[in-house]
Design a protein around this motif. Sequence first.
Motif, mmCIF file in Angstrom:
data_model
loop_
_atom_site.group_PDB
_atom_site.id
_atom_site.type_symbol
_atom_site.label_atom_id
_atom_site.label_comp_id
_atom_site.label_asym_id
_atom_site.label_seq_id
_atom_site.Cartn_x
_atom_site.Cartn_y
_atom_site.Cartn_z
ATOM 1 N N LYS A 134 -9.485 2.027 -6.591
ATOM 2 C CA LYS A 134 -10.737 2.515 -5.984
ATOM 3 C C LYS A 134 -11.799 2.730 -7.050
ATOM 4 O O LYS A 134 -12.971 2.402 -6.852
ATOM 5 C CB LYS A 134 -10.486 3.822 -5.225
ATOM 6 C CG LYS A 134 -9.727 3.638 -3.942
ATOM 7 C CD LYS A 134 -9.428 4.970 -3.276
ATOM 8 C CE LYS A 134 -8.556 4.754 -2.057
ATOM 9 N NZ LYS A 134 -8.091 6.016 -1.462
ATOM 10 N N ASN A 135 -11.415 3.284 -8.189
ATOM 11 C CA ASN A 135 -12.363 3.562 -9.269
ATOM 12 C C ASN A 135 -13.010 2.303 -9.830
ATOM 13 O O ASN A 135 -14.146 2.359 -10.312
ATOM 14 C CB ASN A 135 -11.699 4.350 -10.396
ATOM 15 C CG ASN A 135 -11.374 5.772 -10.000
ATOM 16 O OD1 ASN A 135 -11.868 6.288 -8.996
ATOM 17 N ND2 ASN A 135 -10.529 6.413 -10.773
ATOM 18 N N ASN A 184 0.825 -1.206 0.000
ATOM 19 C CA ASN A 184 0.000 0.000 0.000
ATOM 20 C C ASN A 184 0.865 1.265 0.000
ATOM 21 O O ASN A 184 0.506 2.269 -0.600
ATOM 22 C CB ASN A 184 -0.912 -0.019 1.234
ATOM 23 C CG ASN A 184 -2.108 0.879 1.086
ATOM 24 O OD1 ASN A 184 -2.983 0.600 0.276
ATOM 25 N ND2 ASN A 184 -2.152 1.948 1.851
ATOM 26 N N LYS A 216 -12.655 2.710 1.530
ATOM 27 C CA LYS A 216 -11.922 3.679 2.365
ATOM 28 C C LYS A 216 -11.168 3.030 3.516
ATOM 29 O O LYS A 216 -10.067 3.447 3.839
ATOM 30 C CB LYS A 216 -12.885 4.729 2.924
ATOM 31 C CG LYS A 216 -13.377 5.705 1.897
ATOM 32 C CD LYS A 216 -14.287 6.733 2.517
ATOM 33 C CE LYS A 216 -14.822 7.649 1.425
ATOM 34 N NZ LYS A 216 -15.716 8.657 1.952
ATOM 35 N N LYS A 269 -1.274 -0.128 -14.366
ATOM 36 C CA LYS A 269 -2.496 0.484 -14.891
ATOM 37 C C LYS A 269 -3.321 -0.494 -15.721
ATOM 38 O O LYS A 269 -4.485 -0.236 -15.991
ATOM 39 C CB LYS A 269 -2.185 1.745 -15.684
ATOM 40 C CG LYS A 269 -1.518 1.529 -17.012
ATOM 41 C CD LYS A 269 -1.286 2.860 -17.698
ATOM 42 C CE LYS A 269 -0.738 2.664 -19.093
ATOM 43 N NZ LYS A 269 -0.635 3.929 -19.803
ATOM 44 N N ASN A 299 -0.220 7.022 -5.820
ATOM 45 C CA ASN A 299 -1.584 7.509 -5.583
ATOM 46 C C ASN A 299 -2.472 7.229 -6.792
ATOM 47 O O ASN A 299 -3.653 6.924 -6.656
ATOM 48 C CB ASN A 299 -1.584 9.005 -5.258
ATOM 49 C CG ASN A 299 -1.038 9.277 -3.873
ATOM 50 O OD1 ASN A 299 -1.105 8.422 -2.992
ATOM 51 N ND2 ASN A 299 -0.488 10.462 -3.680
ATOM 52 N N GLU A 300 -1.884 7.333 -7.982
ATOM 53 C CA GLU A 300 -2.613 7.041 -9.220
ATOM 54 C C GLU A 300 -3.059 5.578 -9.258
ATOM 55 O O GLU A 300 -4.196 5.273 -9.626
ATOM 56 C CB GLU A 300 -1.728 7.359 -10.426
ATOM 57 C CG GLU A 300 -2.380 7.153 -11.762
ATOM 58 C CD GLU A 300 -1.437 7.447 -12.923
ATOM 59 O OE1 GLU A 300 -1.663 6.867 -14.000
ATOM 60 O OE2 GLU A 300 -0.478 8.234 -12.756
ATOM 61 N N ASP A 301 -2.167 4.662 -8.857
ATOM 62 C CA ASP A 301 -2.520 3.241 -8.808
ATOM 63 C C ASP A 301 -3.655 3.004 -7.817
ATOM 64 O O ASP A 301 -4.626 2.303 -8.114
ATOM 65 C CB ASP A 301 -1.314 2.388 -8.417
ATOM 66 C CG ASP A 301 -0.251 2.301 -9.499
ATOM 67 O OD1 ASP A 301 -0.596 2.429 -10.690
ATOM 68 O OD2 ASP A 301 0.927 2.099 -9.140
ATOM 69 N N LEU A 302 -3.527 3.568 -6.625
ATOM 70 C CA LEU A 302 -4.551 3.386 -5.592
ATOM 71 C C LEU A 302 -5.896 3.961 -6.040
ATOM 72 O O LEU A 302 -6.945 3.342 -5.828
ATOM 73 C CB LEU A 302 -4.098 4.023 -4.276
ATOM 74 C CG LEU A 302 -2.888 3.341 -3.614
ATOM 75 C CD1 LEU A 302 -2.367 4.184 -2.457
ATOM 76 C CD2 LEU A 302 -3.248 1.941 -3.144
ATOM 77 N N GLN A 303 -5.874 5.115 -6.690
ATOM 78 C CA GLN A 303 -7.116 5.720 -7.171
ATOM 79 C C GLN A 303 -7.767 4.860 -8.249
ATOM 80 O O GLN A 303 -8.983 4.689 -8.267
ATOM 81 C CB GLN A 303 -6.865 7.144 -7.689
ATOM 82 C CG GLN A 303 -8.136 7.909 -7.974
ATOM 83 C CD GLN A 303 -9.038 8.028 -6.745
ATOM 84 O OE1 GLN A 303 -8.612 8.426 -5.671
ATOM 85 N NE2 GLN A 303 -10.293 7.653 -6.899
ATOM 86 N N ARG A 304 -6.965 4.297 -9.146
ATOM 87 C CA ARG A 304 -7.487 3.415 -10.191
ATOM 88 C C ARG A 304 -8.185 2.216 -9.561
ATOM 89 O O ARG A 304 -9.281 1.820 -9.972
ATOM 90 C CB ARG A 304 -6.364 2.940 -11.115
ATOM 91 C CG ARG A 304 -6.810 2.016 -12.223
ATOM 92 C CD ARG A 304 -5.660 1.532 -13.113
ATOM 93 N NE ARG A 304 -4.683 2.568 -13.417
ATOM 94 C CZ ARG A 304 -3.535 2.746 -12.764
ATOM 95 N NH1 ARG A 304 -3.197 1.943 -11.787
ATOM 96 N NH2 ARG A 304 -2.707 3.706 -13.099
#
Length: 144
Positions: A36-37, A24, A43, A57, A29-34
Amino acid sequence: MIRFFNSILILLLLSSCQNKIETNTTLSNEDLQRIKNIKLLEKDEKIIQFYSEFKNKIAGNFYTNKRIASYWLDERDTLKNKVEFAYFKDIIKLEPFYKVGLTYCPYILVTKSNNETFKVCVDGTEKEKQSFYVEAVKMWKKNK
């Protein structure tokens, strides 16, 4: 010419599963956001170990404090996207397959309580693969 082509093919196959296991804190942050998306991370969830057999990605395999998951996101055709997961409470078996031949990545076969299965790929040294599996099993037993 054929010998050259075969040499290149072998090198590609051998290097196809050579990414590192991340956590983690090492994922961007981009990986984590992807993640989540695509609804694979809530959360209150933390990725414990993550492995991609290609690029983060496009492909990801991981377990969290709540689930184990795998995704493939096709950049050209979203109909080919594959997002699979199971919450630990819904898993009846985690089975490692380390000896899979040169063209495949080692994986954990996840069997859910409805008997559906999916694969979570993981590669690295023997110690890294074993750690991923053992720690995923510990998390599963703790949370089932």
